[in-house]
Design a protein around this motif. Sequence first.
Motif, mmCIF file in Angstrom:
data_model
loop_
_atom_site.group_PDB
_atom_site.id
_atom_site.type_symbol
_atom_site.label_atom_id
_atom_site.label_comp_id
_atom_site.label_asym_id
_atom_site.label_seq_id
_atom_site.Cartn_x
_atom_site.Cartn_y
_atom_site.Cartn_z
ATOM 1 N N ALA A 33 0.833 -1.207 0.000
ATOM 2 C CA ALA A 33 0.000 0.000 0.000
ATOM 3 C C ALA A 33 0.867 1.256 0.000
ATOM 4 O O ALA A 33 0.574 2.237 -0.684
ATOM 5 C CB ALA A 33 -0.921 -0.004 1.214
ATOM 6 N N ASP A 36 2.515 1.467 -3.454
ATOM 7 C CA ASP A 36 1.571 1.781 -4.533
ATOM 8 C C ASP A 36 0.702 3.008 -4.245
ATOM 9 O O ASP A 36 -0.287 3.247 -4.933
ATOM 10 C CB ASP A 36 0.675 0.570 -4.812
ATOM 11 N N GLN A 38 -1.517 3.745 -1.884
ATOM 12 C CA GLN A 38 -2.941 3.481 -1.650
ATOM 13 C C GLN A 38 -3.487 4.231 -0.436
ATOM 14 O O GLN A 38 -4.658 4.116 -0.120
ATOM 15 C CB GLN A 38 -3.169 1.973 -1.472
ATOM 16 N N TRP A 63 -7.077 3.798 3.917
ATOM 17 C CA TRP A 63 -6.356 2.923 2.996
ATOM 18 C C TRP A 63 -7.332 2.520 1.898
ATOM 19 O O TRP A 63 -8.309 1.834 2.167
ATOM 20 C CB TRP A 63 -5.829 1.714 3.767
ATOM 21 N N ARG A 64 -7.047 2.969 0.705
ATOM 22 C CA ARG A 64 -7.912 2.618 -0.427
ATOM 23 C C ARG A 64 -7.406 1.317 -1.028
ATOM 24 O O ARG A 64 -6.574 1.323 -1.919
ATOM 25 C CB ARG A 64 -7.878 3.741 -1.474
ATOM 26 N N HIS A 65 -7.928 0.208 -0.523
ATOM 27 C CA HIS A 65 -7.490 -1.109 -0.982
ATOM 28 C C HIS A 65 -8.219 -1.452 -2.278
ATOM 29 O O HIS A 65 -9.438 -1.281 -2.362
ATOM 30 C CB HIS A 65 -7.780 -2.143 0.101
ATOM 31 N N PRO A 66 -7.472 -1.949 -3.284
ATOM 32 C CA PRO A 66 -8.093 -2.206 -4.581
ATOM 33 C C PRO A 66 -9.265 -3.212 -4.505
ATOM 34 O O PRO A 66 -10.199 -3.113 -5.294
ATOM 35 C CB PRO A 66 -6.958 -2.759 -5.446
ATOM 36 N N THR A 70 -12.372 1.078 1.023
ATOM 37 C CA THR A 70 -11.740 1.956 2.010
ATOM 38 C C THR A 70 -11.609 1.266 3.363
ATOM 39 O O THR A 70 -12.593 0.850 3.943
ATOM 40 C CB THR A 70 -12.548 3.259 2.149
#
Length: 279
Positions: A33, A36, A38, A63-66, A70
């Motif tokens: 994260a 990248d 995130q 944390w904007r996790h793919p 969120t």
Amino acid sequence: AKQNGRNAVQFYAPHMNAHALDRLALEGALRGALRDQQFELHFQPQVDLHSGRVVGTEALIRWRHPLLGTVRPDRFIALAEETGLIVPIGAWALRSACSQNRDWQRAGLGQLRVAVNLSARQFSEPDLVQTVRQVLDDTGLAPDSLEIELTESMMMADVESAIETMRCLKAMGVKLSIDDFGTGYSSLAYLKRFPVDVLKIDRSFVRDIVVSRDGAAMVDAIVSLAHSLRMQVIAEGVETIEQLDYLRGCGCDEVQGHIFARPQPVEAVEALLRQGRVA
Ligand code: C2E
Ligand code: CA
Ligand code: CA
Ligand code: CA
């Protein structure tokens, strides 16, 4: 096991409990994260009760996790702390909060202040003061526009060195606040020695205001205590009109909470800042 790499993890996996596996997976994901980019900051407005105006924001990491969407900090801050990853994550948060706030000031949105949460690990890093100075230099944010939020337990872990660090930050012109005040282990004898500007009343006390007379009395006591030590008081987690009225009545300086605004992404909070007032 984690230092032995992939093979060791696979070998031990059947014997490890699910929790340990989760931790390994999460630690790897946190590293990814950071790499990248995130992480992102949301900002929650802080409202001055005397003027009714937004005077600043608190930066709260997301944390904007793919895949997961969120993720709130409660889910990852503790592990980030244990693994030391909080140091680079926290440095990123500090830098981007300062940089964002400087942009808002330059856009003419006022002398806004930004409050940034520090973790225990960051606070005890020997180069913390240097890091803060560097971030202020690089971003061009005035030191008194930055407020650093610390907790009682961080200060009590090593009182003398905490006071020393706080003095260095104060000498730079940065503001300091005690977050979640009243929930940690600290002593009144030390409170007067800590060079802090602001006490943040924890939301558990705010919740109790209308629940019991004792709850309200606690809030009164904290406000008086802070003011007699020449500190400002901000109440967090304010959700209802009743709580707001009470806080105004007992002389609390600022509030923050869902009643005015939730923490939100840059564009949304910017719209609120343009209005100047949320009340
Ligand atoms: P905190 O510093 O006590 O932040 C306040 C929390 O209360 C935030 O949760 C916020 O979203 C929430 N909140 C705000 N207004 C209300 C309200 O009216 N009602 C209720 N029920 N809740 C409200 P969030 O954003 O999930 O953050 C949780 C904790 O994670 C923070 O607690 C802080 O300790 C930590 N944290 C957040 N960002 C950072 C960061 O950049 N670095 C570090 N080290 N910790 C962070
Ligand atoms: Ca905080
Ligand atoms: Ca808090
Ligand atoms: Ca907290």
